[in-house]
Each structure stands twice: as structure tokens, then as C-alpha cells.
Design a protein around this motif. Sequence first.
Motif, PDB file in Angstrom:
ATOM      1  N   THR A  11       6.085  -2.352  10.743  1.00 13.32           N
ATOM      2  CA  THR A  11       6.477  -2.335   9.314  1.00 13.32           C
ATOM      3  C   THR A  11       5.537  -2.061   8.405  1.00 13.32           C
ATOM      4  OG1 THR A  11       8.583  -3.455   9.902  1.00 13.32           O
ATOM      5  CG2 THR A  11       8.001  -3.230   7.611  1.00 13.32           C
ATOM      6  N   ILE A  12       4.488  -2.888   8.455  1.00  9.91           N
ATOM      7  CA  ILE A  12       3.108  -2.847   7.372  1.00  9.91           C
ATOM      8  C   ILE A  12       2.480  -1.398   7.523  1.00  9.91           C
ATOM      9  CG2 ILE A  12       1.090  -3.768   6.897  1.00  9.91           C
ATOM     10  CD1 ILE A  12       2.074  -6.367   7.481  1.00  9.91           C
ATOM     11  N   GLN A  13       2.451  -1.031   8.723  1.00  6.50           N
ATOM     12  CA  GLN A  13       1.725   0.353   9.324  1.00  6.50           C
ATOM     13  C   GLN A  13       2.789   1.616   8.555  1.00  6.50           C
ATOM     14  OE1 GLN A  13       0.461   0.979  13.095  1.00  6.50           O
ATOM     15  NE2 GLN A  13       0.737   3.111  13.096  1.00  6.50           N
ATOM     16  N   GLY A  14       3.753   1.482   8.692  1.00  9.30           N
ATOM     17  CA  GLY A  14       4.701   2.353   7.992  1.00  9.30           C
ATOM     18  C   GLY A  14       4.659   2.445   6.414  1.00  9.30           C
ATOM     19  N   ILE A  15       4.750   1.144   5.831  1.00  5.71           N
ATOM     20  CA  ILE A  15       4.588   1.148   4.395  1.00  5.71           C
ATOM     21  C   ILE A  15       3.095   1.516   4.140  1.00  5.71           C
ATOM     22  CG2 ILE A  15       4.303  -0.535   2.605  1.00  5.71           C
ATOM     23  CD1 ILE A  15       6.455  -2.383   4.006  1.00  5.71           C
ATOM     24  N   VAL A  16       1.886   1.288   4.818  1.00  3.78           N
ATOM     25  CA  VAL A  16       0.704   1.736   4.409  1.00  3.78           C
ATOM     26  C   VAL A  16       0.678   3.372   4.405  1.00  3.78           C
ATOM     27  CG1 VAL A  16      -1.617   1.972   5.274  1.00  3.78           C
ATOM     28  CG2 VAL A  16      -0.407  -0.060   5.042  1.00  3.78           C
ATOM     29  N   GLU A  17       1.501   4.014   5.665  1.00  9.37           N
ATOM     30  CA  GLU A  17       1.560   5.339   5.552  1.00  9.37           C
ATOM     31  C   GLU A  17       2.185   5.971   4.646  1.00  9.37           C
ATOM     32  OE1 GLU A  17       1.087   5.432  10.493  1.00  9.37           O
ATOM     33  OE2 GLU A  17       3.285   5.675   9.809  1.00  9.37           O
ATOM     34  N   SER A  18       3.332   5.313   4.212  1.00  8.07           N
ATOM     35  CA  SER A  18       4.114   6.040   3.103  1.00  8.07           C
ATOM     36  C   SER A  18       3.306   5.849   1.723  1.00  8.07           C
ATOM     37  CB  SER A  18       5.253   4.943   2.974  1.00  8.07           C
ATOM     38  OG  SER A  18       6.183   5.449   1.877  1.00  8.07           O
ATOM     39  N   VAL A  19       2.620   4.776   1.283  1.00 18.48           N
ATOM     40  CA  VAL A  19       2.251   4.654   0.102  1.00 18.48           C
ATOM     41  C   VAL A  19       0.724   5.476   0.102  1.00 18.48           C
ATOM     42  CG1 VAL A  19       0.729   2.985  -1.235  1.00 18.48           C
ATOM     43  CG2 VAL A  19       2.992   2.139  -0.019  1.00 18.48           C
ATOM     44  N   LEU A  20       0.130   5.776   1.047  1.00 17.75           N
ATOM     45  CA  LEU A  20      -0.952   6.516   1.309  1.00 17.75           C
ATOM     46  C   LEU A  20      -0.629   8.002   1.315  1.00 17.75           C
ATOM     47  CD1 LEU A  20      -3.643   4.484   3.272  1.00 17.75           C
ATOM     48  CD2 LEU A  20      -3.316   4.426   0.713  1.00 17.75           C
ATOM     49  N   GLY A  21       0.626   8.270   1.984  1.00 15.81           N
ATOM     50  CA  GLY A  21       0.839   9.641   2.154  1.00 15.81           C
ATOM     51  C   GLY A  21       0.043  10.268   3.279  1.00 15.81           C
ATOM     52  N   ALA A  26      -3.604   4.189  12.184  1.00  9.82           N
ATOM     53  CA  ALA A  26      -3.904   3.289  13.389  1.00  9.82           C
ATOM     54  C   ALA A  26      -4.261   2.031  12.884  1.00  9.82           C
ATOM     55  CB  ALA A  26      -5.190   3.567  14.407  1.00  9.82           C
ATOM     56  N   MET A  27      -3.335   0.952  12.982  1.00  7.54           N
ATOM     57  CA  MET A  27      -3.742  -0.456  12.665  1.00  7.54           C
ATOM     58  C   MET A  27      -3.378  -1.384  13.707  1.00  7.54           C
ATOM     59  SD  MET A  27      -1.847  -0.717   8.977  1.00  7.54           S
ATOM     60  CE  MET A  27      -2.498  -2.357   8.585  1.00  7.54           C
ATOM     61  N   THR A  28      -4.148  -2.429  13.665  1.00  5.19           N
ATOM     62  CA  THR A  28      -4.230  -3.562  14.536  1.00  5.19           C
ATOM     63  C   THR A  28      -4.238  -4.744  13.490  1.00  5.19           C
ATOM     64  OG1 THR A  28      -6.710  -4.027  14.546  1.00  5.19           O
ATOM     65  CG2 THR A  28      -5.488  -2.523  16.220  1.00  5.19           C
ATOM     66  N   GLU A  29      -4.203  -6.116  14.191  1.00  7.61           N
ATOM     67  CA  GLU A  29      -4.151  -7.334  13.407  1.00  7.61           C
ATOM     68  C   GLU A  29      -5.606  -7.379  12.626  1.00  7.61           C
ATOM     69  OE1 GLU A  29      -2.332 -10.849  14.081  1.00  7.61           O
ATOM     70  OE2 GLU A  29      -1.055  -9.798  15.308  1.00  7.61           O
ATOM     71  N   ASP A  30      -6.557  -6.635  13.306  1.00  5.13           N
ATOM     72  CA  ASP A  30      -8.057  -6.863  12.597  1.00  5.13           C
ATOM     73  C   ASP A  30      -8.328  -5.731  11.541  1.00  5.13           C
ATOM     74  OD1 ASP A  30      -8.676  -8.976  14.255  1.00  5.13           O
ATOM     75  OD2 ASP A  30      -9.121  -7.586  15.854  1.00  5.13           O
ATOM     76  N   THR A  31      -7.339  -4.838  11.522  1.00  4.14           N
ATOM     77  CA  THR A  31      -7.583  -3.894  10.186  1.00  4.14           C
ATOM     78  C   THR A  31      -7.673  -4.494   8.988  1.00  4.14           C
ATOM     79  OG1 THR A  31      -6.487  -2.325  11.613  1.00  4.14           O
ATOM     80  CG2 THR A  31      -6.492  -1.662   9.511  1.00  4.14           C
ATOM     81  N   VAL A  49       3.267  -4.778  -3.159  1.00  4.92           N
ATOM     82  CA  VAL A  49       4.473  -4.696  -3.776  1.00  4.92           C
ATOM     83  C   VAL A  49       5.625  -4.161  -2.987  1.00  4.92           C
ATOM     84  CG1 VAL A  49       5.896  -3.678  -5.585  1.00  4.92           C
ATOM     85  CG2 VAL A  49       3.818  -4.702  -6.119  1.00  4.92           C
ATOM     86  N   ALA A  50       5.401  -3.032  -2.010  1.00  9.18           N
ATOM     87  CA  ALA A  50       6.144  -2.515  -1.229  1.00  9.18           C
ATOM     88  C   ALA A  50       6.539  -3.474  -0.136  1.00  9.18           C
ATOM     89  CB  ALA A  50       5.600  -1.340  -0.671  1.00  9.18           C
ATOM     90  N   ILE A  51       5.708  -4.030   0.341  1.00  7.89           N
ATOM     91  CA  ILE A  51       5.818  -5.107   1.536  1.00  7.89           C
ATOM     92  C   ILE A  51       6.903  -6.274   0.958  1.00  7.89           C
ATOM     93  CG2 ILE A  51       4.553  -7.003   2.913  1.00  7.89           C
ATOM     94  CD1 ILE A  51       2.610  -4.977   3.227  1.00  7.89           C
ATOM     95  N   GLU A  52       6.484  -6.529  -0.249  1.00  7.18           N
ATOM     96  CA  GLU A  52       7.274  -7.721  -0.927  1.00  7.18           C
ATOM     97  C   GLU A  52       8.655  -7.268  -1.247  1.00  7.18           C
ATOM     98  OE1 GLU A  52       4.360 -10.343  -3.849  1.00  7.18           O
ATOM     99  OE2 GLU A  52       5.012  -8.464  -4.678  1.00  7.18           O
ATOM    100  N   GLN A  53       8.751  -5.933  -1.390  1.00  5.39           N
ATOM    101  CA  GLN A  53      10.283  -5.304  -1.677  1.00  5.39           C
ATOM    102  C   GLN A  53      11.016  -5.299  -0.130  1.00  5.39           C
ATOM    103  OE1 GLN A  53       9.264  -1.634  -3.823  1.00  5.39           O
ATOM    104  NE2 GLN A  53       9.515  -2.715  -5.788  1.00  5.39           N
TER     105      GLN A  53
END
Length: 83
Positions: A11-21, A26-31, A49-53
Motif C-alpha cells: 500500500t505504501i509503495q502504491g502511495i509513493v508511486e502515486s505521489v511521485l508519479g 521498488a521498496m523493501t522495509e529497509d528503503t 498525509v496520503a498514508i494517514e488518509q
Amino acid sequence: MEQSRAAILETIQGIVESVLGVPGVAMTEDTTAQDVDGWDSLTHVQIIVAIEQHYNIRFSFSEVAQLENAGSLIDAVLRHTGG
């Protein structure tokens, strides 16, 4: 409903991709933010903010300041969602 760490990371990876466009981040827990092109202080706030929402939660300023990597972000989500 308890979510797995892998599901939250996805979910976090999807949010990061969306925010950054940028698809295919590629994300791991160490990213860390430094590992992802375009993840700067402004996009960091947008990502938080997107994660909070998404999870309908609110992080404290000190929680956000203590985030070291995606794993610590997952820990914070789990604390707030009762995971």
C-alpha cells in the motif's frame, strides 16, 4: 482487520508511486527516502498525509520525525491500526 507487513508495504509503495508519479518504485522495509528518486521533503509530507488518509489515522510530529525507513513507517501504521 489486521494487515500483514507485506500488505502495508504494498500500500505504501502504491502511495509513493502515486505521489511521485513514478510507477515501479521498488521498496523493501529497509528503503529510505534517499533511496527513491524524487522523494524529497515536500513529497515526504504528501506521502505521509496520503498514508494517514488511506488508513484514517494521524501521526504525531515526533512519530514522523523518528521514521527511518519503510519498516518504521509500517510499524507506525500498525500501532495506529491496532495491528
